[in-house]
Scaffold this motif. Structure first.
Motif, short mmCIF file in Angstrom:
data_model
loop_
_atom_site.label_atom_id
_atom_site.label_comp_id
_atom_site.label_asym_id
_atom_site.label_seq_id
_atom_site.Cartn_x
_atom_site.Cartn_y
_atom_site.Cartn_z
N ASN A 63 0.88 -1.17 0.00
CA ASN A 63 0.00 0.00 0.00
C ASN A 63 0.91 1.22 0.00
O ASN A 63 1.48 1.59 1.03
CB ASN A 63 -0.92 -0.01 1.22
CG ASN A 63 -2.02 1.04 1.10
OD1 ASN A 63 -1.86 2.04 0.41
ND2 ASN A 63 -3.13 0.79 1.76
N GLU A 104 -7.56 2.59 7.07
CA GLU A 104 -6.45 3.10 6.24
C GLU A 104 -6.38 4.62 6.31
O GLU A 104 -7.41 5.29 6.21
CB GLU A 104 -6.67 2.73 4.77
CG GLU A 104 -6.35 1.32 4.40
CD GLU A 104 -6.51 1.12 2.90
OE1 GLU A 104 -5.85 1.84 2.12
OE2 GLU A 104 -7.32 0.27 2.51
N LYS A 136 2.88 2.61 5.45
CA LYS A 136 2.87 2.83 4.00
C LYS A 136 4.17 2.34 3.35
O LYS A 136 5.27 2.59 3.87
CB LYS A 136 2.73 4.34 3.76
CG LYS A 136 2.63 4.76 2.30
CD LYS A 136 2.85 6.26 2.14
CE LYS A 136 1.91 7.10 2.97
NZ LYS A 136 2.09 8.55 2.70
N GLU A 196 -1.84 1.15 7.15
CA GLU A 196 -2.99 0.30 7.43
C GLU A 196 -2.96 -0.13 8.89
O GLU A 196 -1.90 -0.53 9.40
CB GLU A 196 -2.97 -0.96 6.55
CG GLU A 196 -3.08 -0.66 5.06
CD GLU A 196 -3.03 -1.92 4.21
OE1 GLU A 196 -2.78 -3.01 4.77
OE2 GLU A 196 -3.25 -1.81 3.00
#
Ligand SMILES: [Fe+2]
Length: 449
Positions: free
Chosen positions: A117, A176, A152, A122
């Motif tokens: 991501n 998130e 991240k 997250e």
């Protein structure tokens, strides 16, 4: 994570020659945030992390919100969500805004790729299931009620163990930080001089589990890393296994924290939500409402007062506890209380819980500083009766709550709750404040915010 850690082999200084057993150089990668002025880690790869052999756009992740102009209390029952996809593609976004997205995942497939991501931190809350998250920082074993914070850019693969007889199917909540901010412990828990957790913090370094071995996968082939960024997922193909680090150090890495290791702070009178704060990012906070003794003033009202949280929308995810006393709510429910209207205990709850000494409820809360919007998936699970569920005559409500208390006394509490508040607690004092009979159910309705 704000404090320093390391795993595996690293050289004595940054940015010096560090050689593999075959004489070649390891590839150093500085994994930096905030323009290299924020938390950073330095990783040492066997092979350069830059060797891409192909890429292709895969699918959009742009979330479409509905009813953006509608302000009302909402209740979404996520328990009926059917299993779908893998731990990435199976995520179903229910609420969100420009700062945060909240999804629930009931995965059915294994991940056959790694994921990054590149747009958000997250915070994954494991409701059911256990397994391992393999990352370039090492492996994190996880189980029920673990928060897994994955910053991240971390490359990872989430593997669930096979479900044994009698165990629940994997299910987790994901929060998130889509505004690019990082999910961290509240600064007020940390020493400004050392980044050490302070004595008043409800958890500390010993409660956090950092990545462990295995760390290094030295394999050549064709490896897909799916990268989420710009509301889209691209499939990047690498020549070498993406988890090929031999060591790293720094202050930027994933970790686990089990919610049962959160030490609730209790008071003589009812404590406000910031007492339960666990993490924060820009424009939202995450809190843990855990089983605990309740307020000990002899005349304490042990449920939250009616409140208008004027700057926040509030989502609660109900993890475990006895919810018979709370109208409509069940394990897996999410409630949304918008900032525009007051909310508080259901009719009769204050009276029915007077004298209660414990709560056995467990819930995760996310408060946002901007309005939240639902998705169509949320509307599909919407309990339309919820906004009117406060509309009940107090006496009728009290009768219903007492019936629920009696039923709860007859039925044993769920196995996972037996650690706390399952036996009758001594009454503090004979008074009008001690009317109800079942501590378990009365306790169950005392942890709402
Ligand atoms: Fe609230």
């Amino acid at each position: 994570m704000p404090y320093y850690s390391k795993l595996g082999k690293i050289p004595s200084k940054r940015h010096i020659q560090f050689r593999r057993p075959d004489g070649g150089l390891y590839s150093e990668e500085v994994f930096g945030t905030e323009g290299f002025t924020g938390p950073t880690s330095t990783l040492y790869h066997i092979h350069p992390p830059t060797q891409v052999i192909g890429w292709k756009p895969l699918y959009s992740t742009k979330v479409e919100y509905v009813e953006r102009e509608v302000m009302r209390m909402r209740h979404v029952k996520s328990a009926p969500l059917p299993p779908k996809g893998d731990p990435i593609t199976g995520r179903v976004v229910l609420f969100g805004n420009k700062d945060v997205e909240m999804s629930v995942c009931v995965p059915v497939d294994a991940m056959k790729y790694h994921f990054k991501n590149a747009a958000a931190d997250e915070c994954i809350f494991i409701h059911f299931g256990k397994g391992t998250v393999f990352t370039q920082f090492g492996a994190l074993k996880f189980g029920p009620k673990d928060y897994i914070v994955i910053p991240k850019g971390t490359i990872y693969r989430m593997d669930f163990d096979a479900v044994a007889d009698g165990e629940a199917e994997p299910r987790f909540l994901v929060i998130e930080s889509v505004n690019g901010s990082h999910i961290l412990p509240p600064p007020r828990y940390m020493s400004k001089k050392t980044a050490q957790f302070l004595e008043h913090a409800p958890y500390c370094e010993r409660d956090l589990r950092s990545p462990q071995l295995p760390l290094t996968f030295d394999k050549k082939g064709s490896y897909e890393v799916r990268i989420k960024s710009r509301d889209f997922v691209h499939g990047y193909t690498y020549r070498y296994h993406p988890l090929d680090c031999v060591g790293w150090d720094g202050c930027y890495y994933p970790y686990c924290f089990n919610i049962d290791d959160f030490s609730p702070i209790v008071g003589k009178h009812h404590m406000p939500p910031p007492t339960h704060q666990t993490f924060e990012a820009h424009n939202f906070v995450i809190c843990s409402f855990c089983p605990r003794p309740l307020d000990f003033h002899p005349l304490a009202v042990v449920v939250p007062y009616n409140h208008s949280n004027l700057d926040s929308d509030e989502v609660l995810y109900y993890v475990e506890g006895n919810y018979k006393a709370r109208r409509g709510i069940e394990v897996g429910s999410l409630s949304l209380h918008p900032q525009g209207i007051a909310h508080g205990p259901h009719p009769g709850t204050v009276e029915a819980t007077l004298g209660v000494t414990h709560t056995n409820e467990l819930a995760v809360m996310c408060d946002t500083f901007a309005p939240l919007f639902p998705t169509q998936a949320a509307l599909d699970l919407d309990d339309l009766a919820y906004p009117q569920s406060w509309e009940e005559e107090p006496e009728a409500a009290l009768t219903r709550l007492r019936a629920a208390a009696t039923a709860a006394t007859a039925a044993p509490t769920a196995k996972s709750n037996t650690r706390v508040a399952t036996k009758k607690q001594p009454t503090k004092k004979k008074s009008a404040a001690s009317k109800a009979k079942s501590s378990s159910t009365r306790a169950a309705s005392a942890n709402t915010w």
